[in-house]
Write a protein that holds these residues in place. Structure first.
Motif, short mmCIF file in Angstrom:
data_model
loop_
_atom_site.label_atom_id
_atom_site.label_comp_id
_atom_site.label_asym_id
_atom_site.label_seq_id
_atom_site.Cartn_x
_atom_site.Cartn_y
_atom_site.Cartn_z
N LEU A 167 9.50 0.49 10.37
CA LEU A 167 9.65 0.20 11.60
C LEU A 167 8.96 -1.02 12.43
CD1 LEU A 167 8.78 3.77 12.89
CD2 LEU A 167 11.06 2.55 12.72
N ILE A 168 9.49 -2.01 13.09
CA ILE A 168 8.63 -3.27 13.55
C ILE A 168 8.12 -3.28 14.90
CG2 ILE A 168 9.22 -5.66 13.70
CD1 ILE A 168 9.78 -4.55 10.83
N PRO A 169 7.01 -3.37 14.85
CA PRO A 169 6.28 -3.23 16.20
C PRO A 169 6.71 -4.38 17.06
CG PRO A 169 4.79 -4.22 14.69
CD PRO A 169 6.05 -3.76 13.79
N LYS A 170 6.92 -3.95 18.41
CA LYS A 170 7.23 -4.69 19.43
C LYS A 170 6.04 -5.04 20.51
CE LYS A 170 12.11 -3.51 19.54
NZ LYS A 170 13.35 -2.87 20.19
N ARG A 171 4.98 -3.98 20.54
CA ARG A 171 4.26 -4.07 21.53
C ARG A 171 2.86 -3.66 20.63
NH1 ARG A 171 6.06 -1.64 27.37
NH2 ARG A 171 7.30 -3.34 27.99
N LEU A 172 1.77 -4.65 20.52
CA LEU A 172 0.67 -4.32 19.85
C LEU A 172 -0.53 -4.87 20.60
CD1 LEU A 172 1.35 -4.54 15.95
CD2 LEU A 172 1.18 -2.65 17.20
N THR A 173 -1.68 -4.28 20.53
CA THR A 173 -2.95 -5.18 21.42
C THR A 173 -3.11 -6.11 20.35
OG1 THR A 173 -4.56 -3.93 20.06
CG2 THR A 173 -3.65 -2.91 22.20
N SER A 174 -3.99 -7.14 20.84
CA SER A 174 -4.17 -8.36 19.98
C SER A 174 -5.05 -7.87 18.79
CB SER A 174 -5.07 -9.36 20.83
OG SER A 174 -6.30 -8.63 21.41
N ASP A 175 -5.96 -7.08 18.73
CA ASP A 175 -6.85 -6.56 17.60
C ASP A 175 -5.63 -5.92 16.79
OD1 ASP A 175 -8.85 -7.40 18.53
OD2 ASP A 175 -9.65 -5.27 19.46
N GLU A 176 -4.87 -4.98 17.10
CA GLU A 176 -3.80 -4.09 16.27
C GLU A 176 -2.97 -5.43 15.63
OE1 GLU A 176 -3.15 -0.01 18.46
OE2 GLU A 176 -1.62 -1.81 19.09
N GLN A 177 -2.61 -6.44 16.41
CA GLN A 177 -1.40 -7.52 15.74
C GLN A 177 -2.10 -8.00 14.72
OE1 GLN A 177 1.58 -8.25 17.23
NE2 GLN A 177 1.80 -9.11 15.10
N ILE A 178 -3.66 -8.50 14.76
CA ILE A 178 -4.39 -9.04 13.60
C ILE A 178 -4.38 -8.25 12.53
CG2 ILE A 178 -6.80 -9.62 12.78
CD1 ILE A 178 -7.35 -10.77 15.45
N VAL A 179 -4.62 -6.85 12.81
CA VAL A 179 -4.50 -6.01 11.42
C VAL A 179 -3.38 -5.74 10.79
CG1 VAL A 179 -5.37 -3.63 10.60
CG2 VAL A 179 -6.72 -4.90 12.08
N TYR A 180 -2.16 -5.59 11.71
CA TYR A 180 -0.89 -5.33 11.30
C TYR A 180 -0.45 -6.66 10.42
CZ TYR A 180 4.17 -4.79 11.05
OH TYR A 180 5.32 -4.71 10.59
N THR A 181 -0.54 -7.92 10.87
CA THR A 181 -0.06 -9.35 10.15
C THR A 181 -0.93 -9.33 8.93
OG1 THR A 181 0.06 -10.15 12.66
CG2 THR A 181 -0.18 -11.52 10.66
N VAL A 182 -2.19 -9.21 9.04
CA VAL A 182 -2.86 -9.15 7.63
C VAL A 182 -2.11 -8.39 6.52
CG1 VAL A 182 -5.12 -8.61 6.56
CG2 VAL A 182 -4.99 -9.83 8.56
N ILE A 183 -1.99 -7.02 6.95
CA ILE A 183 -1.38 -6.03 6.08
C ILE A 183 0.06 -6.70 5.69
CG2 ILE A 183 -0.53 -3.60 5.76
CD1 ILE A 183 -3.05 -2.87 7.57
N LYS A 184 0.87 -6.91 6.65
CA LYS A 184 2.17 -7.31 6.34
C LYS A 184 2.15 -8.50 5.64
CE LYS A 184 4.51 -10.13 9.20
NZ LYS A 184 5.27 -10.60 10.43
N ASN A 185 1.27 -9.43 5.72
CA ASN A 185 1.28 -10.67 4.94
C ASN A 185 0.94 -10.41 3.45
OD1 ASN A 185 2.14 -12.36 7.23
ND2 ASN A 185 0.05 -13.14 7.43
N ARG A 186 -0.11 -9.65 3.20
CA ARG A 186 -0.43 -9.13 2.13
C ARG A 186 0.53 -8.58 1.28
NH1 ARG A 186 -5.58 -8.45 -0.69
NH2 ARG A 186 -6.16 -10.21 0.63
N PHE A 187 1.40 -7.62 1.98
CA PHE A 187 2.50 -7.06 1.27
C PHE A 187 3.79 -8.24 1.03
CE2 PHE A 187 6.79 -5.03 2.18
CZ PHE A 187 6.90 -4.15 0.91
N ILE A 188 3.98 -8.98 1.75
CA ILE A 188 5.02 -9.98 1.48
C ILE A 188 4.86 -10.94 0.25
CG2 ILE A 188 6.33 -12.03 2.33
CD1 ILE A 188 6.25 -10.70 5.17
N MET A 189 3.48 -11.17 0.24
CA MET A 189 2.84 -12.04 -0.78
C MET A 189 3.14 -11.55 -2.20
SD MET A 189 -1.12 -12.92 0.17
CE MET A 189 -1.51 -13.80 1.75
#
Length: 733
Positions: A382-404
């Motif tokens: 599921l791809i988030p459409k609305r996240l808080t700024s803090d949630e966006q930081i944590v989600y992006t970090v997890i997503k990036n580590r996964f894609i790596m």
């Protein structure tokens, strides 16, 4: 009809959505043949000691040790008034129990988090109702609709989770017994009725000791000088490169050794005698477990704590966008290969480097041997459409580590040149190293820049000349203070050595983590660090953690040394881990805890009554006066650092002077009082601060003075843009 009990309302909503239950009633969802209700985490808590026996309402040494013959539970207390029940918890518990008793409910499904704490929350609510109905367990790693429906087809009888419950109960009872008894007895013995509580805990104290030990290493460190000799070489094509003189020994501690070499090589020709070019690979860091995620974010982003990372990750998990965050694993179960491929496809859409992403199955990513209970943290489909700024930081970090994990391996070329001086018999030679990134690979994901060190094109036997030399002085550096990142790693590995998080983790250390030999669990470590700050045992300076005077005094004076021992605490945690696997019994474990507690209470009672004092500003402990930052402007006594500020050491006699670290006036300009600032103010009375931020977001510099108000005993700030203007303001009061 099945009744589902979720741990939180947001999770109940996820289940309702997956099962297409639309109708929401007071405290539950109803429809499509299902009832779905929720808790708010723990609705029940253990009795206080006074609930078992009225005499325990007053703390007396003679009342301890106190261990109940049978532990009992009550509705959790109102956090604002411990004497009252939490009305919301009481109401929801009543709703749940009424649903359990409904005649059309033939089965109950505990849908709390799949860990020992989630098991405890669900079972305490269900079995407190005295139900005889069949209870099942929904075991999920994420709350997406597909996963919920899949889990519905694989419900487990709750009886199979009994070992997990026993581990949860044992953890809870252990912390109650050790905490209640040792906190009470230590406070009575070492505080002498001053009203300050000394918090003692099985995880709190060894964590404090880790920070204390690092502080002690730094205090006792004595720097040693060492020397380096560098030479600049020039090729026949006038290209220049630098080399460092090396011999077998690591460092030159005597300057004279290199002075002799420097004189010998002056104006001498040299020859490149060796050149090695090696292509090296860089694998991406492993997938995140909770500790690594907390360490990464607290290290990279200002103002984040491990506690905050966990709360934000939990929120994203409950919104269905990441898998279960409270995990210690850095790999995925091998059964998740097909599912992971679909997640990768979903999260990599529209990425500029999408063509480089290739799904693959290997042991770095999929490895059952490196998974315990829960796989590593990854995004869901599921791809988030609305996240808080803090949630966006944590989600992006997890997503990036996964894609790596599915990007090309990064590669670089390392060149090592050996240059020897002609006509001089030296024991060593000059070494030069260069590094060039040739394949960016996974580093593209977070735009990780690798600094290239370029060398001129040279070959073996090429003649060069020495342009100049430099003999420089250096000093060994003390260990760095712990940060939340490094402390979490020590807690995770129970103090055993490890490689940096960004490199390969050794098999031995990974085995230690997965066997449960640690300080606390992934779910509790952040709370431990937060509590150490809250009770005044440690403080933070930017990202660094350090012991307060109280924390130091506690470590040095508290007589139960076992509680500071990482091995002792690690063994208790390992026993809880083994209990989950039915390797040891609950009674066996608890008997050991009770014996330890009885012995510890006896030892504390027999210890000389020293004072371990707790203060919020400063403290008059003579051991801290050597740390004086200057004279108190009110009374002339030394000002020392406390937990929350820099205060007068004569506070006991009524002096109220204190410079708060999180001063509200400076906070409006995005600054806080540091130790250096406090020292300057106390000695020079005026301080020049750079980089203050206005309400409009502009930065500026200013001069400030901290001055006593003429009408009362309070101090306030005076600010101006030059010293002359400030002097005029302060002279007027």
């Amino acid at each position: 009809m099945k009744l589902f009990i979720a741990e939180k309302p947001s999770v109940a909503k996820n289940i309702a959505d997956a099962l297409k239950v639309k109708e929401k009633k007071d405290g539950y969802f109803d429809g499509n043949g299902y009832l779905i209700t929720w808790a708010f985490g723990h609705l029940l808590e253990l009795y206080d000691s006074k609930d078992y026996d009225e005499k325990m309402a007053r703390w007396k040494l003679d009342n301890f040790p106190f261990i109940p013959s049978a532990f009992q539970y009550k509705v959790k207390s109102n956090p604002r008034n411990r004497k009252q029940r939490d009305a919301g918890a009481a109401k929801q518990l009543q709703i749940i129990h009424s649903l359990i008793k409904r005649q059309d409910v033939d089965a109950i499904v505990s849908a709390c988090d799949f860990d020992r704490e989630g098991q405890l929350i669900g079972d305490s609510i269900i079995y407190n109702s005295k139900t005889k109905k069949q209870v099942y367990r929904l075991l999920l790693n994420e709350w997406t609709p597909k996963e919920i429906l899949r889990g519905m087809e694989n419900l487990k009888p709750n009886e199979e989770m009994r070992p997990l419950l026993h581990a949860g109960l044992s953890r809870q009872w252990t912390d109650w017994v050790i905490g209640i008894n040792l906190t009470s007895v230590a406070t009575l013995k070492f505080q002498k009725g001053r009203g300050k509580v000394l918090n003692i805990g099985r995880v709190l104290l060894p964590t404090l000791k880790v920070i204390y030990d690092r502080d002690s290493e730094i205090e006792q460190f004595e720097p040693e000088d060492y020397y380096k000799l560098n030479a600049n070489f020039q090729t026949v094509e006038s290209h220049v490169y630098q080399g460092t003189y090396i011999e077998e020994k690591a460092k030159f501690k005597e300057k004279s050794q290199l002075e002799v070499v420097q004189k010998q090589i002056d104006n001498q020709p040299a020859t490149i005698t060796d050149k090695q070019v090696e292509q090296k690979t860089e694998y991406p860091p492993f997938l995140f477990n909770l500790s690594n995620l907390q360490g990464y974010i607290t290290n990279k982003y200002k103002g984040w704590t491990s506690d905050k990372v966990l709360k934000v990750a939990q929120s994203i998990y409950e919104k269905k966008f990441i898998t279960y965050p409270r995990t210690s694993s850095t790999a995925l179960e091998e059964s998740l290969v097909e599912k992971t491929a679909k997640v990768l496809e979903a999260v990599s859409t529209d990425l500029p480097y999408k063509e480089e992403i290739k799904f693959l199955k290997n042991k770095r990513i999929f490895n059952n041997a490196k998974v315990e209970s829960h796989s590593a943290i990854i995004p869901t489909y599921l791809i988030p459409k609305r996240l808080t700024s803090d949630e966006q930081i944590v989600y992006t970090v997890i997503k990036n580590r996964f894609i790596m994990q599915f990007m090309p391996i990064a590669k670089y070329e390392e060149t090592t040149i050996k240059t020897e001086v002609d006509h001089v018999a030296l024991a060593g030679f000059f070494q030069t190293k260069g590094k060039v990134q040739i394949t960016e690979g996974w580093k593209k994901v977070e735009r990780i820049q690798t600094k290239d060190v370029l060398l001129p094109a040279v070959e073996v036997n090429m003649k060069v000349k020495i342009l100049d030399t430099e003999l420089s002085t250096h000093a060994t550096k003390p260990p760095k203070k712990h940060t939340e990142r490094t402390l979490l790693r020590v807690m995770e590995t129970c103090g055993k050595s490890y490689k940096d998080e960004e490199s390969e983790t050794s098999e031995a250390i990974m085995g230690t983590i997965l066997q449960g030999f640690s300080i606390g669990t992934a779910a509790t470590r952040a709370d431990t660090i937060k509590k150490l700050k809250d009770v005044g045992y440690i403080t933070t300076e930017q990202k660094n953690l350090t012991c307060t005077a109280l924390g130091k005094r506690l470590v040095e004076s508290f007589p139960i040394k076992q509680l500071f021992d990482l091995e002792f605490t690690g063994r208790l945690e390992k026993s809880l881990f083994d209990m989950e696997k039915s390797k040891i019994s609950k009674n066996e474990f608890l008997n050991e805890v009770y014996t330890f507690t009885n012995d510890a209470v006896s030892t504390i009672k027999g210890t000389e009554a020293i004072t371990i004092r707790n203060t919020s500003g400063g403290e008059s402990n003579p051991a801290t006066l050597k740390d004086s930052l200057g004279k108190c402007p009110a009374c002339g006594s030394p000002v020392i650092e406390g937990v929350k500020g820099f205060g007068c050491s004569d506070w006991k006699n009524g002096c109220t002077f204190v410079l708060w670290k999180n001063d509200k006036f400076l906070a409006t300009m995005k600054k806080h009082v540091t130790k250096t600032m406090a020292k300057t103010l106390l000695t020079k009375e005026v301080i020049h601060i750079k980089g203050l931020t206005s309400k409009k977001g502009n930065t500026f510099d200013a001069y400030l003075r901290y001055q006593k108000n003429p009408d009362n005993d309070y101090y306030s700030w005076k600010m101006a843009f030059n010293e002359k203007e400030l002097a005029q303001k302060t002279s007027k009061g």
